[in-house]
Design a protein around this motif. Structure first.
Motif, PDB file in Angstrom:
ATOM      1  N   UNK A 115       0.889  -1.170   0.123  1.00 54.17           N
ATOM      2  CA  UNK A 115      -0.041   0.072   0.070  1.00 54.17           C
ATOM      3  C   UNK A 115       1.024   1.236  -0.151  1.00 54.17           C
ATOM      4  N   UNK A 116       0.305   2.504   0.018  1.00 50.25           N
ATOM      5  CA  UNK A 116       1.086   3.509  -0.122  1.00 50.25           C
ATOM      6  C   UNK A 116       2.098   3.701   1.294  1.00 50.25           C
ATOM      7  N   UNK A 117       1.646   3.245   2.425  1.00 50.17           N
ATOM      8  CA  UNK A 117       2.294   3.287   3.742  1.00 50.17           C
ATOM      9  C   UNK A 117       2.816   1.834   4.413  1.00 50.17           C
ATOM     10  N   UNK A 403      -1.967   0.449  -4.504  1.00 49.77           N
ATOM     11  CA  UNK A 403      -1.931  -0.924  -5.043  1.00 49.77           C
ATOM     12  C   UNK A 403      -3.016  -1.600  -4.057  1.00 49.77           C
ATOM     13  N   UNK A 404      -3.630  -0.953  -3.173  1.00 45.47           N
ATOM     14  CA  UNK A 404      -4.296  -1.625  -2.235  1.00 45.47           C
ATOM     15  C   UNK A 404      -5.605  -1.566  -2.354  1.00 45.47           C
ATOM     16  N   UNK A 405      -6.712  -2.647  -2.878  1.00 39.35           N
ATOM     17  CA  UNK A 405      -8.141  -2.551  -3.083  1.00 39.35           C
ATOM     18  C   UNK A 405      -9.032  -2.356  -2.164  1.00 39.35           C
ATOM     19  N   UNK A 406      -8.651  -2.067  -0.769  1.00 43.72           N
ATOM     20  CA  UNK A 406      -9.357  -1.785   0.074  1.00 43.72           C
ATOM     21  C   UNK A 406      -9.052  -0.434   0.665  1.00 43.72           C
ATOM     22  N   UNK A 407     -10.369   0.287   1.225  1.00 46.86           N
ATOM     23  CA  UNK A 407     -10.521   1.469   1.762  1.00 46.86           C
ATOM     24  C   UNK A 407      -9.567   2.766   0.808  1.00 46.86           C
ATOM     25  N   UNK A 408     -10.110   2.690  -0.243  1.00 44.44           N
ATOM     26  CA  UNK A 408      -9.419   3.665  -1.206  1.00 44.44           C
ATOM     27  C   UNK A 408     -10.164   5.004  -0.882  1.00 44.44           C
ATOM     28  N   UNK A 409      -9.110   6.285  -0.895  1.00 43.57           N
ATOM     29  CA  UNK A 409      -9.677   7.692  -1.232  1.00 43.57           C
ATOM     30  C   UNK A 409     -10.306   7.575  -2.382  1.00 43.57           C
ATOM     31  N   UNK A 410     -10.942   8.856  -2.699  1.00 45.30           N
ATOM     32  CA  UNK A 410     -11.689   9.140  -3.770  1.00 45.30           C
ATOM     33  C   UNK A 410     -10.774   9.412  -4.922  1.00 45.30           C
ATOM     34  N   UNK A 411      -9.759  10.232  -4.624  1.00 46.90           N
ATOM     35  CA  UNK A 411      -8.602  10.092  -5.664  1.00 46.90           C
ATOM     36  C   UNK A 411      -8.019   8.864  -6.181  1.00 46.90           C
ATOM     37  N   UNK A 412      -7.749   7.884  -5.205  1.00 47.86           N
ATOM     38  CA  UNK A 412      -7.171   6.569  -5.457  1.00 47.86           C
ATOM     39  C   UNK A 412      -7.986   5.810  -6.442  1.00 47.86           C
ATOM     40  N   UNK A 413      -9.529   6.030  -5.967  1.00 49.76           N
ATOM     41  CA  UNK A 413     -10.283   5.202  -6.851  1.00 49.76           C
ATOM     42  C   UNK A 413     -10.654   5.729  -8.172  1.00 49.76           C
ATOM     43  N   UNK A 420     -10.498  -8.551 -10.703  1.00 48.23           N
ATOM     44  CA  UNK A 420     -10.291  -9.828 -10.145  1.00 48.23           C
ATOM     45  C   UNK A 420      -9.407  -9.509  -8.608  1.00 48.23           C
ATOM     46  N   UNK A 421      -9.814  -8.483  -7.940  1.00 44.33           N
ATOM     47  CA  UNK A 421      -9.053  -8.447  -6.967  1.00 44.33           C
ATOM     48  C   UNK A 421      -7.706  -7.720  -6.797  1.00 44.33           C
ATOM     49  N   UNK A 422      -7.297  -7.458  -8.140  1.00 46.77           N
ATOM     50  CA  UNK A 422      -5.867  -6.787  -8.359  1.00 46.77           C
ATOM     51  C   UNK A 422      -6.121  -5.103  -9.122  1.00 46.77           C
ATOM     52  N   UNK A 423      -5.436  -4.311  -8.371  1.00 45.35           N
ATOM     53  CA  UNK A 423      -5.410  -2.863  -8.367  1.00 45.35           C
ATOM     54  C   UNK A 423      -4.669  -2.478  -9.789  1.00 45.35           C
ATOM     55  N   UNK A 424      -5.296  -1.851 -10.845  1.00 44.07           N
ATOM     56  CA  UNK A 424      -4.512  -1.595 -12.087  1.00 44.07           C
ATOM     57  C   UNK A 424      -4.962  -0.013 -12.230  1.00 44.07           C
ATOM     58  N   UNK A 425      -3.819   0.600 -12.539  1.00 47.18           N
ATOM     59  CA  UNK A 425      -4.184   2.133 -12.986  1.00 47.18           C
ATOM     60  C   UNK A 425      -5.256   1.987 -14.355  1.00 47.18           C
ATOM     61  N   UNK A 426      -5.965   2.945 -14.508  1.00 49.85           N
ATOM     62  CA  UNK A 426      -6.980   2.759 -15.588  1.00 49.85           C
ATOM     63  C   UNK A 426      -6.701   2.649 -16.890  1.00 49.85           C
ATOM     64  N   UNK A 427      -5.452   3.519 -17.313  1.00 55.04           N
ATOM     65  CA  UNK A 427      -4.861   3.331 -18.780  1.00 55.04           C
ATOM     66  C   UNK A 427      -4.110   1.908 -18.910  1.00 55.04           C
ATOM     67  N   UNK A 428      -3.499   1.580 -17.793  1.00 60.13           N
ATOM     68  CA  UNK A 428      -2.853   0.258 -17.610  1.00 60.13           C
ATOM     69  C   UNK A 428      -3.787  -0.838 -17.907  1.00 60.13           C
ATOM     70  N   UNK A 429      -4.943  -1.023 -17.309  1.00 59.72           N
ATOM     71  CA  UNK A 429      -5.930  -1.915 -17.704  1.00 59.72           C
ATOM     72  C   UNK A 429      -6.414  -2.003 -19.241  1.00 59.72           C
TER      73      UNK A 429
END
Length: 569
Positions: A115-117, A403-413, A420-429
């Motif tokens: 995650x970020x931290x 890269x954390x699918x849980x508890x995203x901020x609005x900006x992260x979302x 499939x449970x994996x976090x990708x950038x919009x353009x990456x996907x």
């Protein structure tokens, strides 16, 4: 990324799969047998200061390797360069054995946090994470299509290109049953093997080449014995590159998978290894039609216990190599060519035997072809190949803020999509769906100095770059743009423009004569004027209308992307 070993060909032998063990070595560890498949690797990492024992004279080969440890061994392999600053992770501690390695790896963009931290230093590193880390270290090269693993669907999207790259270049053999086991934890023995192959697989040496007669052009034969198909495939690549004939060494009593299982006491190969009198293998034929017409003979085989598989001996003993240039090649997951070629030359007693080359069991066609070209054999010209449709490349820049699918901020979302449970950038996907549908190669634009993932900091930096008309440096490069006719180029819309690193990209490469197809993701602005901008930057390219998808729609846009790509065909 400039490192002292970047010019080395990268190889990961994650597991030996139905291969014969190499030379026995003394490791000094009570729990590492001298004939274990990983014994040489353990000795290598110990002698080079990359990994040590766990105490009491033990290496713990079946123990797991943590994320912090893998980052640290890469740091050691790089020469433990000086680092400054501190990482941004709340769960790491300064002044620990891993602090320098984690800081270096994160600054290089090799190992991200979970995650970020959080870095999760004590969590085991998974097999797909290892493939991804080394793929990034290699400059994030494009992947190559090929046979899928049986558990391909279990591989995280973020790692799919890395795994394809690893397998396509003969880097990963997988586990029994054609499984990659992406979420499995890599053992210390596996990691030691990875490191040895990663750091010692050197660029093929060019052997001495014979004088080439002017008339007639040399005639080439590729002879091979193949137990599991690997050597046959490499031999086929050589034959295709040289327009050569082939001859398969075939035992009269073929080897079954049970015969080849060296881990089973009393198996055929074990009996033959223990009793040399059993190695006089009868072949279905040793007679090659027009044998006298061949000037150059390649002889290929797998490595068994550090030497050529013994059916090869039967062929060599039965033929006269006088006046021929003989080039041995072998396939193995870890062992080198060793003395196998020299021993065959002594057995033959005639012929001009060359140095030869070892290939990994899954060596790619390009790797083999490049080696063949280096030999400069001047083969007889082949008929021209049929015209083929030009290759495509998907290039993209994407900056997910977590890269954390849980508890995203609005900006992260807003900047990410969860598949499939994996976090990708919009353009990456979007890029990955295009690559899959088009059967294209993939290249990710990444800055040499990674962008921050904190939203406020990222926005400030991006605005500053735009205001200064900056050109952020790019990590890695496209090895051969000339191989591609069509280039898909993707990016997010940042304040009505492309990110400034896209300007760096367009100013780095000449797209004259290429077809450029843009795609992007946005928060409501579509392409803005970016297509016109690209046309201005690349006036000699054909820039087509592209596909733009809102960040609010990207989650369910897969079919739209697929249909769009297919419509272009």
């Amino acid at each position: 990324m400039k490192k002292r070993f970047l010019s080395i060909l990268f190889a990961l032998a994650l597991l030996l799969n139905a291969m014969i063990p190499a030379y026995a070595v003394s490791t000094g560890f009570s729990d590492v047998a001298s004939d274990a498949w990983y014994a040489q690797a353990v000795t290598y990492v110990q002698e080079n200061g990359l990994m040590s024992g766990v105490g009491a004279g033990r290496f713990d080969p079946n123990g797991t390797t943590s994320r912090a440890m893998f980052a640290t061994v890469l740091y050691r392999a790089a020469g433990s360069p000086a680092v400054s600053g501190s990482d941004t992770f709340a769960d790491t501690q300064e002044g620990t054995w891993y602090s320098g390695g984690v800081l270096w790896a994160s600054q290089q963009g090799l190992v991200n946090g979970v995650s970020a931290t959080r870095f999760a230093p004590n969590d085991p590193v998974s097999r797909e994470q290892i493939a991804t880390i080394l793929w990034r270290h290699a400059g994030s090269p494009s992947g190559q299509g090929g046979q899928d693993f049986a558990d391909e669907g279990d591989i995280a999207t973020y790692a799919s290109t890395a795994v394809d790259w690893a397998r396509g270049n003969g880097i990963v053999n997988g586990k029994p049953g054609n499984r990659f086991d992406p979420k499995g934890n890599a053992t210390r023995a596996e990691v030691a093997t990875i490191l040895q192959n990663y750091l010692t697989m050197s660029t093929p040496d060019v052997p001495d080449t014979p004088d080439t007669p002017e008339e007639p052009e040399p005639s080439v034969l590729v002879v091979y014995f193949s137990a599991s198909g690997s050597t046959q495939r490499v031999g086929g690549y050589i034959a295709e590159a040289l327009n050569a004939d082939t001859f398969a060494i075939t035992p009269a009593q073929p080897y079954t998978s049970e015969d080849l299982n060296w881990t089973t006491p009393g198996s055929r190969v074990n009996r033959e290894h223990d009793d040399e009198s059993l190695r006089n293998i009868e072949l279905t034929s040793t007679t090659v039609s027009n044998w006298d017409s061949y000037d150059t003979v390649f002889i290929g085989y797998p490595i068994w216990w550090g030497i050529a598989a013994w059916p090869t001996d039967s062929f060599v003993k039965a033929n006269d190599f006088t006046g021929k240039t003989v080039i041995p090649f072998c396939t193995s997951s870890s062992s080198g060519l060793g003395q196998s070629g020299t021993l065959l030359a002594e057995l033959a007693g005639t012929g001009n035997w060359q140095t030869g080359q070892r290939f990994s069991s899954g060596a790619s066609e390009s790797t083999v072809t490049d080696w063949v070209k280096s030999l400069d054999l001047n083969p007889a010209p082949a008929d021209p190949p049929p015209a083929q449709e030009g290759r495509s490349l998907v290039v993209y820049f994407s900056q997910p803020e977590t890269t954390d699918p849980n508890n995203m901020t609005t900006e992260e979302d807003n900047s990410t999509v969860v598949i499939n449970g994996q976090v990708l950038g919009n353009t990456q996907y979007m890029a990955q769906v295009i690559q899959e549908t088009a059967g294209a190669d993939l290249f990710r634009i990444e800055p040499q100095t990674p962008y921050p993932t904190d939203h406020t900091t990222l926005v400030a930096q991006a605005r500053t770059e735009q205001g200064n008309n900056a050109r952020p440096a790019i990590k890695g490069s496209i090895s051969s743009l000339s191989d591609y006719d069509t280039i898909y180029i993707g990016y997010p819309n940042w304040w009505g423009d492309m990110p400034m690193i896209l300007y760096t990209f367009f100013e780095t490469y000449d797209f004259s004569g290429k077809t450029i197809i843009p795609f992007n993701t946005h928060g409501g602005s579509g392409f803005s004027n970016t297509i016109s901008t690209i046309k201005g930057l690349e006036p000699n390219a054909a820039v087509k209308d592209g596909l733009s998808i809102s960040r609010n729609s990207i989650q369910n846009a897969r079919q739209e992307i697929v249909d769009w790509v297919n419509s272009l065909k």
